[in-house]
Design a protein around this motif. Structure first.
Motif, PDB file in Angstrom:
ATOM      1  N   LYS A 113      -9.050   2.054  -1.076  1.00 61.19           N
ATOM      2  CA  LYS A 113      -7.797   1.298  -0.956  1.00 61.19           C
ATOM      3  C   LYS A 113      -7.507   0.795   0.534  1.00 61.19           C
ATOM      4  O   LYS A 113      -7.693   1.702   1.378  1.00 61.19           O
ATOM      5  N   ASP A 116      -3.632  -0.361   5.063  1.00 61.39           N
ATOM      6  CA  ASP A 116      -2.247  -0.683   5.122  1.00 61.39           C
ATOM      7  C   ASP A 116      -1.460  -0.815   3.825  1.00 61.39           C
ATOM      8  O   ASP A 116      -0.365  -0.704   3.805  1.00 61.39           O
ATOM      9  N   GLN A 117      -2.238  -0.502   2.686  1.00 55.78           N
ATOM     10  CA  GLN A 117      -1.317  -0.193   1.603  1.00 55.78           C
ATOM     11  C   GLN A 117      -1.060   1.093   1.230  1.00 55.78           C
ATOM     12  O   GLN A 117      -0.399   1.455   0.299  1.00 55.78           O
TER      13      GLN A 117
ATOM     14  N   ASN B 307      -3.378  -1.744 -10.017  1.00 52.22           N
ATOM     15  CA  ASN B 307      -2.885  -2.117  -8.770  1.00 52.22           C
ATOM     16  C   ASN B 307      -3.975  -3.123  -7.922  1.00 52.22           C
ATOM     17  O   ASN B 307      -3.821  -4.028  -7.336  1.00 52.22           O
TER      18      ASN B 307
END
Lengths: 155, 310
Positions: A113, A116-117, B307
Protein backbone atom coordinates in the motif's frame (compact mmCIF):
# COMPACT_ATOMS: atom_id res chain seq x y z
CA UNK A 1 21.14 30.65 1.11
CA UNK A 2 23.17 27.75 2.39
CA UNK A 3 21.65 24.47 3.21
CA UNK A 4 23.33 22.18 5.59
CA UNK A 5 23.16 18.92 3.81
CA UNK A 6 25.52 16.35 2.55
CA UNK A 7 24.81 15.81 -1.06
CA UNK A 8 27.78 13.57 -1.26
CA UNK A 9 26.35 10.76 0.80
CA UNK A 10 24.36 8.35 -1.24
CA UNK A 11 22.63 6.92 1.78
CA UNK A 12 21.49 10.34 2.82
CA UNK A 13 19.89 10.94 -0.48
CA UNK A 14 17.96 7.75 -0.41
CA UNK A 15 16.80 8.41 3.08
CA UNK A 16 15.65 11.89 2.34
CA UNK A 17 13.81 10.80 -0.73
CA UNK A 18 12.09 8.20 1.32
CA UNK A 19 11.05 10.83 3.79
CA UNK A 20 9.83 13.47 1.44
CA UNK A 21 8.15 11.11 -0.96
CA UNK A 22 5.98 9.59 1.66
CA UNK A 23 4.65 12.95 2.66
CA UNK A 24 3.19 11.60 5.84
CA UNK A 25 2.51 14.44 8.22
CA UNK A 26 5.20 14.46 10.84
CA UNK A 27 7.54 12.50 8.64
CA UNK A 28 8.27 15.23 6.18
CA UNK A 29 11.80 16.26 6.84
CA UNK A 30 13.13 19.03 4.67
CA UNK A 31 16.84 19.40 4.31
CA UNK A 32 16.75 22.56 6.26
CA UNK A 33 14.35 25.20 7.34
CA UNK A 34 13.95 26.38 3.85
CA UNK A 35 11.86 29.42 3.18
CA UNK A 36 8.94 28.32 1.09
CA UNK A 37 8.98 29.49 -2.48
CA UNK A 38 12.49 29.50 -3.75
CA UNK A 39 13.03 28.90 -7.38
CA UNK A 40 16.40 27.48 -6.74
CA UNK A 41 18.61 26.66 -3.86
CA UNK A 42 22.24 26.65 -3.14
CA UNK A 43 23.90 23.74 -1.53
CA UNK A 44 27.26 24.08 0.06
CA UNK A 45 29.04 20.78 -0.23
CA UNK A 46 32.55 20.50 1.06
CA UNK A 47 33.39 24.04 0.26
CA UNK A 48 31.86 23.92 -3.21
CA UNK A 49 28.73 25.85 -3.84
CA UNK A 50 26.26 24.28 -6.19
CA UNK A 51 22.94 25.65 -7.24
CA UNK A 52 20.06 23.35 -8.02
CA UNK A 53 17.32 24.63 -10.27
CA UNK A 54 13.74 23.71 -9.59
CA UNK A 55 12.22 21.31 -12.02
CA UNK A 56 11.63 17.72 -12.87
CA UNK A 57 14.59 15.54 -13.70
CA UNK A 58 14.85 12.08 -15.04
CA UNK A 59 17.87 9.85 -15.05
CA UNK A 60 18.58 6.23 -15.57
CA UNK A 61 20.82 4.30 -13.28
CA UNK A 62 22.48 1.02 -13.85
CA UNK A 63 22.68 -1.58 -11.18
CA UNK A 64 24.51 -4.82 -10.87
CA UNK A 65 27.15 -5.87 -13.33
CA UNK A 66 24.95 -6.73 -16.26
CA UNK A 67 22.97 -4.01 -17.98
CA UNK A 68 19.85 -3.58 -15.94
CA UNK A 69 18.34 -0.18 -15.44
CA UNK A 70 16.05 1.77 -13.26
CA UNK A 71 14.70 5.14 -14.20
CA UNK A 72 14.27 7.73 -11.51
CA UNK A 73 12.23 10.88 -11.95
CA UNK A 74 12.63 13.51 -9.30
CA UNK A 75 11.02 16.88 -8.84
CA UNK A 76 13.05 19.48 -7.04
CA UNK A 77 11.60 22.54 -5.44
CA UNK A 78 13.55 24.90 -3.27
CA UNK A 79 16.30 22.32 -2.92
CA UNK A 80 13.94 19.65 -1.72
CA UNK A 81 12.90 16.54 -3.48
CA UNK A 82 9.16 16.92 -3.52
CA UNK A 83 8.39 13.84 -5.53
CA UNK A 84 10.21 10.85 -6.87
CA UNK A 85 9.22 7.97 -9.05
CA UNK A 86 11.16 4.85 -9.79
CA UNK A 87 10.51 2.51 -12.67
CA UNK A 88 12.51 -0.58 -13.29
CA UNK A 89 13.49 -1.90 -16.64
CA UNK A 90 15.61 -4.97 -16.92
CA UNK A 91 17.30 -6.07 -20.08
CA UNK A 92 19.29 -8.88 -18.63
CA UNK A 93 17.41 -12.18 -18.46
CA UNK A 94 18.10 -12.87 -14.82
CA UNK A 95 16.90 -9.46 -13.78
CA UNK A 96 13.94 -9.66 -16.07
CA UNK A 97 13.03 -12.91 -14.50
CA UNK A 98 13.25 -11.35 -11.08
CA UNK A 99 11.38 -8.22 -11.95
CA UNK A 100 8.60 -10.09 -13.68
CA UNK A 101 8.38 -12.59 -10.96
CA UNK A 102 8.04 -9.94 -8.33
CA UNK A 103 5.76 -7.85 -10.44
CA UNK A 104 3.29 -10.68 -10.84
CA UNK A 105 3.85 -12.72 -7.74
CA UNK A 106 3.89 -10.16 -5.00
CA UNK A 107 0.42 -8.65 -5.35
CA UNK A 108 -1.25 -12.01 -5.26
CA UNK A 109 -0.49 -12.54 -1.68
CA UNK A 110 1.07 -9.53 -0.06
CA UNK A 111 -0.33 -6.23 -1.24
CA UNK A 112 1.82 -3.16 -0.96
CA UNK A 113 0.00 0.00 0.00
CA UNK A 114 1.26 3.49 -0.72
CA UNK A 115 2.86 4.80 2.38
CA UNK A 116 0.81 7.95 2.43
CA UNK A 117 -2.32 5.82 2.70
CA UNK A 118 -1.00 4.19 5.81
CA UNK A 119 -0.61 6.13 8.98
CA UNK A 120 2.87 5.36 10.21
CA UNK A 121 5.41 7.27 12.22
CA UNK A 122 8.46 5.56 10.79
CA UNK A 123 9.54 2.94 8.32
CA UNK A 124 11.37 -0.31 8.84
CA UNK A 125 13.05 -1.81 5.89
CA UNK A 126 15.03 -1.46 2.90
CA UNK A 127 15.19 2.08 1.65
CA UNK A 128 18.84 1.30 2.25
CA UNK A 129 20.84 1.71 -0.88
CA UNK A 130 19.74 0.37 -4.20
CA UNK A 131 22.82 1.28 -6.14
CA UNK A 132 21.03 2.04 -9.40
CA UNK A 133 18.83 4.48 -7.60
CA UNK A 134 21.80 6.32 -6.24
CA UNK A 135 23.46 6.37 -9.62
CA UNK A 136 20.37 7.95 -11.10
CA UNK A 137 20.19 10.47 -8.29
CA UNK A 138 23.79 11.44 -8.90
CA UNK A 139 22.96 12.23 -12.51
CA UNK A 140 19.95 14.25 -11.46
CA UNK A 141 22.12 16.20 -9.11
CA UNK A 142 24.41 17.07 -12.00
CA UNK A 143 21.54 18.03 -14.25
CA UNK A 144 20.01 20.22 -11.59
CA UNK A 145 23.32 21.84 -10.83
CA UNK A 146 24.07 22.64 -14.46
CA UNK A 147 20.58 24.01 -15.03
CA UNK A 148 21.11 26.18 -12.00
CA UNK A 149 23.81 28.78 -12.08
CA UNK A 150 27.32 29.13 -10.76
CA UNK A 151 28.92 26.10 -12.31
CA UNK A 152 29.36 27.76 -15.67
CA UNK A 153 28.77 26.31 -19.11
CA UNK A 154 24.98 26.33 -19.17
CA UNK A 155 23.61 24.39 -22.08
CA UNK B 1 -1.02 6.82 16.21
CA UNK B 2 -0.49 9.32 18.92
CA UNK B 3 3.24 9.06 18.70
CA UNK B 4 3.54 11.94 16.32
CA UNK B 5 2.32 14.18 19.08
CA UNK B 6 5.00 13.04 21.50
CA UNK B 7 7.69 13.60 18.93
CA UNK B 8 9.10 16.98 19.69
CA UNK B 9 12.61 16.92 18.35
CA UNK B 10 14.53 15.01 15.76
CA UNK B 11 18.29 14.81 15.77
CA UNK B 12 19.66 13.66 12.43
CA UNK B 13 23.08 12.57 11.39
CA UNK B 14 24.96 10.31 9.03
CA UNK B 15 26.87 7.36 10.41
CA UNK B 16 28.12 3.96 9.31
CA UNK B 17 26.86 4.55 5.81
CA UNK B 18 23.28 5.34 6.67
CA UNK B 19 20.99 8.10 7.84
CA UNK B 20 20.10 8.24 11.52
CA UNK B 21 17.25 9.98 13.25
CA UNK B 22 16.57 10.23 16.94
CA UNK B 23 13.14 11.43 18.00
CA UNK B 24 12.94 12.73 21.55
CA UNK B 25 10.28 14.51 23.55
CA UNK B 26 12.77 17.11 24.71
CA UNK B 27 15.71 18.71 22.95
CA UNK B 28 19.07 17.02 23.04
CA UNK B 29 21.68 19.43 24.29
CA UNK B 30 24.90 19.99 22.43
CA UNK B 31 26.92 17.85 24.79
CA UNK B 32 24.70 14.84 24.40
CA UNK B 33 24.63 15.26 20.64
CA UNK B 34 28.39 15.47 20.62
CA UNK B 35 28.78 12.39 22.77
CA UNK B 36 26.44 10.44 20.50
CA UNK B 37 28.44 11.45 17.45
CA UNK B 38 31.71 10.61 19.15
CA UNK B 39 30.40 7.22 20.21
CA UNK B 40 29.11 6.42 16.77
CA UNK B 41 32.37 7.43 15.18
CA UNK B 42 34.23 5.26 17.64
CA UNK B 43 32.09 2.30 16.61
CA UNK B 44 32.83 3.00 12.97
CA UNK B 45 36.54 3.20 13.66
CA UNK B 46 36.48 -0.27 15.16
CA UNK B 47 34.09 -2.15 12.91
CA UNK B 48 34.08 -0.49 9.52
CA UNK B 49 35.77 -2.61 6.93
CA UNK B 50 35.60 0.31 4.53
CA UNK B 51 38.03 2.32 6.62
CA UNK B 52 41.72 1.57 6.41
CA UNK B 53 42.32 2.73 9.95
CA UNK B 54 39.68 0.53 11.55
CA UNK B 55 40.43 -2.35 13.84
CA UNK B 56 38.79 -4.83 11.49
CA UNK B 57 41.02 -3.53 8.72
CA UNK B 58 44.02 -4.28 10.93
CA UNK B 59 42.69 -7.80 11.33
CA UNK B 60 42.27 -7.98 7.57
CA UNK B 61 45.78 -6.72 6.98
CA UNK B 62 47.55 -9.08 9.35
CA UNK B 63 49.30 -11.50 7.03
CA UNK B 64 50.24 -13.84 9.82
CA UNK B 65 47.18 -13.20 11.90
CA UNK B 66 47.53 -11.81 15.38
CA UNK B 67 45.90 -10.92 18.63
CA UNK B 68 43.36 -8.10 18.59
CA UNK B 69 41.67 -6.44 21.52
CA UNK B 70 38.22 -5.16 20.68
CA UNK B 71 36.43 -2.70 22.95
CA UNK B 72 33.98 -3.79 25.58
CA UNK B 73 31.02 -3.43 23.26
CA UNK B 74 32.32 -6.37 21.24
CA UNK B 75 31.42 -9.43 23.34
CA UNK B 76 27.62 -9.06 23.07
CA UNK B 77 27.96 -8.67 19.32
CA UNK B 78 30.30 -11.60 18.87
CA UNK B 79 28.31 -13.73 21.31
CA UNK B 80 25.25 -13.28 19.13
CA UNK B 81 27.26 -14.15 16.04
CA UNK B 82 28.46 -17.32 17.80
CA UNK B 83 24.88 -18.31 18.50
CA UNK B 84 23.55 -17.47 15.06
CA UNK B 85 26.49 -19.15 13.40
CA UNK B 86 25.67 -22.35 15.27
CA UNK B 87 21.90 -22.15 14.84
CA UNK B 88 22.13 -21.53 11.10
CA UNK B 89 24.78 -24.23 10.67
CA UNK B 90 27.30 -21.67 9.57
CA UNK B 91 25.12 -19.66 7.20
CA UNK B 92 25.50 -16.55 9.32
CA UNK B 93 29.21 -15.87 9.45
CA UNK B 94 30.97 -12.54 9.94
CA UNK B 95 33.79 -13.78 7.72
CA UNK B 96 31.66 -14.30 4.63
CA UNK B 97 31.86 -10.99 2.84
CA UNK B 98 35.36 -10.42 1.67
CA UNK B 99 36.17 -14.00 0.76
CA UNK B 100 33.55 -13.83 -1.89
CA UNK B 101 34.71 -10.45 -3.09
CA UNK B 102 38.25 -11.69 -3.38
CA UNK B 103 37.07 -14.59 -5.41
CA UNK B 104 35.51 -12.24 -7.88
CA UNK B 105 32.23 -13.55 -6.70
CA UNK B 106 30.07 -10.87 -8.27
CA UNK B 107 31.44 -11.23 -11.70
CA UNK B 108 31.52 -14.98 -11.72
CA UNK B 109 28.04 -15.27 -10.39
CA UNK B 110 26.30 -12.73 -12.53
CA UNK B 111 27.82 -13.85 -15.79
CA UNK B 112 27.71 -17.56 -15.28
CA UNK B 113 25.70 -18.33 -12.22
CA UNK B 114 27.30 -20.54 -9.62
CA UNK B 115 29.81 -22.50 -11.62
CA UNK B 116 31.08 -25.55 -9.85
CA UNK B 117 34.62 -24.25 -9.98
CA UNK B 118 33.75 -21.05 -8.22
CA UNK B 119 31.81 -22.83 -5.58
CA UNK B 120 34.50 -25.41 -5.00
CA UNK B 121 37.20 -22.80 -4.74
CA UNK B 122 35.13 -20.67 -2.43
CA UNK B 123 34.35 -23.63 -0.31
CA UNK B 124 37.95 -24.71 0.00
CA UNK B 125 39.29 -21.26 0.80
CA UNK B 126 36.67 -19.69 2.94
CA UNK B 127 37.47 -19.00 6.56
CA UNK B 128 34.90 -20.02 9.11
CA UNK B 129 34.06 -17.97 12.16
CA UNK B 130 33.95 -20.95 14.49
CA UNK B 131 37.32 -22.31 13.34
CA UNK B 132 39.47 -19.44 12.18
CA UNK B 133 38.85 -17.05 15.03
CA UNK B 134 39.65 -17.91 18.61
CA UNK B 135 37.90 -15.53 20.91
CA UNK B 136 38.10 -14.85 24.60
CA UNK B 137 35.69 -12.09 25.47
CA UNK B 138 36.79 -9.08 23.51
CA UNK B 139 40.12 -10.57 22.41
CA UNK B 140 40.36 -12.21 19.01
CA UNK B 141 43.18 -14.38 17.80
CA UNK B 142 43.65 -15.11 14.13
CA UNK B 143 46.21 -16.96 12.08
CA UNK B 144 45.68 -15.34 8.72
CA UNK B 145 44.09 -12.20 7.28
CA UNK B 146 40.36 -12.27 7.89
CA UNK B 147 37.75 -9.72 6.96
CA UNK B 148 35.20 -9.38 9.70
CA UNK B 149 31.91 -7.97 8.51
CA UNK B 150 29.42 -7.25 11.26
CA UNK B 151 26.79 -6.18 8.76
CA UNK B 152 24.21 -8.66 9.99
CA UNK B 153 23.94 -7.27 13.51
CA UNK B 154 26.32 -4.33 13.90
CA UNK B 155 23.85 -1.62 13.06
CA UNK B 156 21.34 -2.98 15.53
CA UNK B 157 24.05 -3.08 18.14
CA UNK B 158 24.85 0.55 17.52
CA UNK B 159 21.15 1.44 17.81
CA UNK B 160 21.24 -0.18 21.27
CA UNK B 161 24.41 1.67 22.21
CA UNK B 162 22.87 5.02 21.24
CA UNK B 163 19.69 4.07 23.10
CA UNK B 164 21.82 3.44 26.17
CA UNK B 165 23.41 6.88 25.96
CA UNK B 166 20.00 8.53 25.85
CA UNK B 167 18.68 6.48 28.74
CA UNK B 168 21.68 7.40 30.81
CA UNK B 169 21.06 11.04 30.01
CA UNK B 170 17.58 10.68 31.50
CA UNK B 171 15.43 10.31 28.40
CA UNK B 172 12.45 8.01 28.84
CA UNK B 173 10.50 8.31 25.61
CA UNK B 174 12.41 8.26 22.35
CA UNK B 175 13.08 6.49 19.08
CA UNK B 176 16.48 5.70 17.64
CA UNK B 177 16.19 5.01 13.92
CA UNK B 178 19.39 3.80 12.28
CA UNK B 179 18.35 3.81 8.65
CA UNK B 180 15.26 1.65 9.09
CA UNK B 181 16.48 -0.44 12.00
CA UNK B 182 14.96 1.12 15.03
CA UNK B 183 14.26 0.95 18.71
CA UNK B 184 11.39 2.66 20.45
CA UNK B 185 11.97 3.32 24.12
CA UNK B 186 9.16 4.19 26.51
CA UNK B 187 5.51 3.45 26.98
CA UNK B 188 4.05 5.05 23.92
CA UNK B 189 3.49 2.86 20.91
CA UNK B 190 4.80 3.69 17.46
CA UNK B 191 3.26 2.55 14.19
CA UNK B 192 5.95 1.52 11.77
CA UNK B 193 5.50 0.74 8.10
CA UNK B 194 7.16 -2.40 6.78
CA UNK B 195 8.72 -1.22 3.56
CA UNK B 196 7.95 -3.23 0.48
CA UNK B 197 11.25 -4.75 -0.58
CA UNK B 198 10.66 -4.14 -4.30
CA UNK B 199 8.21 -1.29 -4.59
CA UNK B 200 9.62 2.00 -3.40
CA UNK B 201 7.04 4.06 -1.59
CA UNK B 202 4.94 1.10 -0.53
CA UNK B 203 4.57 -0.83 2.66
CA UNK B 204 3.38 -4.40 3.02
CA UNK B 205 2.23 -4.04 6.58
CA UNK B 206 2.47 -2.20 9.83
CA UNK B 207 4.05 -3.00 13.17
CA UNK B 208 3.06 -1.48 16.48
CA UNK B 209 6.24 -1.09 18.42
CA UNK B 210 6.35 -0.35 22.09
CA UNK B 211 9.53 -0.39 24.13
CA UNK B 212 11.19 -2.80 21.75
CA UNK B 213 13.31 -2.89 18.64
CA UNK B 214 12.31 -3.61 15.04
CA UNK B 215 14.92 -4.44 12.46
CA UNK B 216 14.56 -5.40 8.85
CA UNK B 217 16.62 -7.25 6.36
CA UNK B 218 15.91 -7.44 2.66
CA UNK B 219 17.66 -8.66 -0.41
CA UNK B 220 17.31 -5.33 -2.18
CA UNK B 221 19.44 -3.38 0.21
CA UNK B 222 22.45 -3.67 -1.99
CA UNK B 223 22.43 -4.60 -5.67
CA UNK B 224 18.78 -5.37 -6.00
CA UNK B 225 16.61 -7.17 -8.50
CA UNK B 226 19.46 -9.13 -9.84
CA UNK B 227 19.75 -12.32 -7.93
CA UNK B 228 22.82 -10.74 -6.50
CA UNK B 229 22.54 -9.18 -3.13
CA UNK B 230 24.19 -8.99 0.21
CA UNK B 231 22.43 -11.74 2.05
CA UNK B 232 24.82 -14.56 1.36
CA UNK B 233 24.75 -18.04 2.63
CA UNK B 234 28.26 -18.49 3.97
CA UNK B 235 28.16 -22.19 3.29
CA UNK B 236 27.55 -21.98 -0.43
CA UNK B 237 28.50 -18.38 -1.13
CA UNK B 238 25.32 -17.83 -3.06
CA UNK B 239 22.59 -15.34 -2.38
CA UNK B 240 19.52 -16.57 -0.65
CA UNK B 241 16.66 -16.81 -3.09
CA UNK B 242 13.74 -17.94 -1.11
CA UNK B 243 13.27 -15.28 1.56
CA UNK B 244 13.28 -11.73 0.21
CA UNK B 245 12.67 -9.72 3.36
CA UNK B 246 12.30 -10.15 7.07
CA UNK B 247 11.32 -8.00 10.01
CA UNK B 248 11.99 -8.92 13.59
CA UNK B 249 10.76 -7.41 16.83
CA UNK B 250 12.87 -8.15 19.90
CA UNK B 251 13.98 -6.55 23.13
CA UNK B 252 17.23 -5.33 21.67
CA UNK B 253 18.05 -4.04 18.24
CA UNK B 254 21.16 -6.21 18.23
CA UNK B 255 19.03 -9.31 18.54
CA UNK B 256 16.37 -8.09 16.13
CA UNK B 257 18.99 -7.24 13.53
CA UNK B 258 20.82 -10.54 13.84
CA UNK B 259 17.62 -12.57 13.76
CA UNK B 260 16.34 -10.70 10.72
CA UNK B 261 19.37 -12.02 8.87
CA UNK B 262 19.19 -15.50 10.37
CA UNK B 263 15.55 -15.81 9.26
CA UNK B 264 16.82 -15.94 5.69
CA UNK B 265 18.43 -19.28 6.41
CA UNK B 266 16.51 -21.27 8.97
CA UNK B 267 12.93 -21.83 10.05
CA UNK B 268 11.75 -19.37 12.64
CA UNK B 269 10.99 -22.23 14.99
CA UNK B 270 14.64 -23.08 15.22
CA UNK B 271 15.48 -19.57 16.38
CA UNK B 272 12.44 -19.38 18.62
CA UNK B 273 13.81 -22.24 20.68
CA UNK B 274 16.60 -19.94 21.78
CA UNK B 275 15.38 -16.37 21.39
CA UNK B 276 12.30 -14.39 22.22
CA UNK B 277 11.03 -12.49 19.19
CA UNK B 278 8.22 -12.00 16.71
CA UNK B 279 8.64 -11.62 12.99
CA UNK B 280 7.31 -11.14 9.48
CA UNK B 281 8.97 -12.94 6.63
CA UNK B 282 8.34 -12.44 2.95
CA UNK B 283 9.23 -14.96 0.25
CA UNK B 284 10.15 -14.59 -3.39
CA UNK B 285 6.76 -15.96 -4.44
CA UNK B 286 5.02 -13.07 -2.74
CA UNK B 287 3.82 -14.96 0.26
CA UNK B 288 4.47 -13.44 3.62
CA UNK B 289 4.18 -15.08 6.99
CA UNK B 290 3.76 -13.45 10.34
CA UNK B 291 4.39 -14.95 13.72
CA UNK B 292 1.10 -15.33 15.55
CA UNK B 293 2.00 -12.84 18.25
CA UNK B 294 3.41 -10.17 15.94
CA UNK B 295 1.98 -6.82 17.00
CA UNK B 296 0.79 -5.52 13.68
CA UNK B 297 -0.64 -6.63 10.37
CA UNK B 298 0.39 -7.46 6.87
CA UNK B 299 -1.66 -6.32 3.91
CA UNK B 300 -3.01 -9.18 1.86
CA UNK B 301 -5.28 -9.11 -1.12
CA UNK B 302 -8.18 -10.70 0.67
CA UNK B 303 -8.19 -8.07 3.36
CA UNK B 304 -7.59 -5.04 1.21
CA UNK B 305 -8.98 -6.03 -2.13
CA UNK B 306 -11.77 -3.55 -2.04
CA UNK B 307 -9.50 -0.67 -1.08
CA UNK B 308 -7.17 -1.31 -3.90
CA UNK B 309 -9.59 -2.06 -6.67
CA UNK B 310 -9.46 0.88 -9.00
Amino acid sequence: MKIKAQFTTAAWFTASVAITVYSTPGLAAPLAQNSAANTESTINTEGKTVTYADGTYTATGQYGNAPSYITVTVTLSGGLIVSAKVTTRATNPISLYYQERFATAVPEVVVGKPIDQVNVGRLAGSSGTPSGFNAAIAQIRQQAASRGTVQGDPK
Amino acid sequence: MGTASTKAMTFKFEAIGTHWEIDTDAPLDMRLRASILVRVREFDRIYSRFRQDSLVSSVAGADEGGCFDFPEDAPPLFDLYDQLHALTNGAVDPLVGRTLELLGYDRAYSLKPATDDVQRYAHAQRPVWSKDVIRHGARLRTRRPLVIDVGAAGKGHLVDIVTCLLKRAGFRQFVVDGGGDLRNTGESSLRIGLEHPFSPGQVIGVANLRDRALCASAVNRRAWGHGLHHVLDARTGTPVRDVVASWVVADSALLADGLATALFFVPAQRLAEVFNFTYVRMYSNGRAEMSPTFAGEIFTRSKHETNLAS
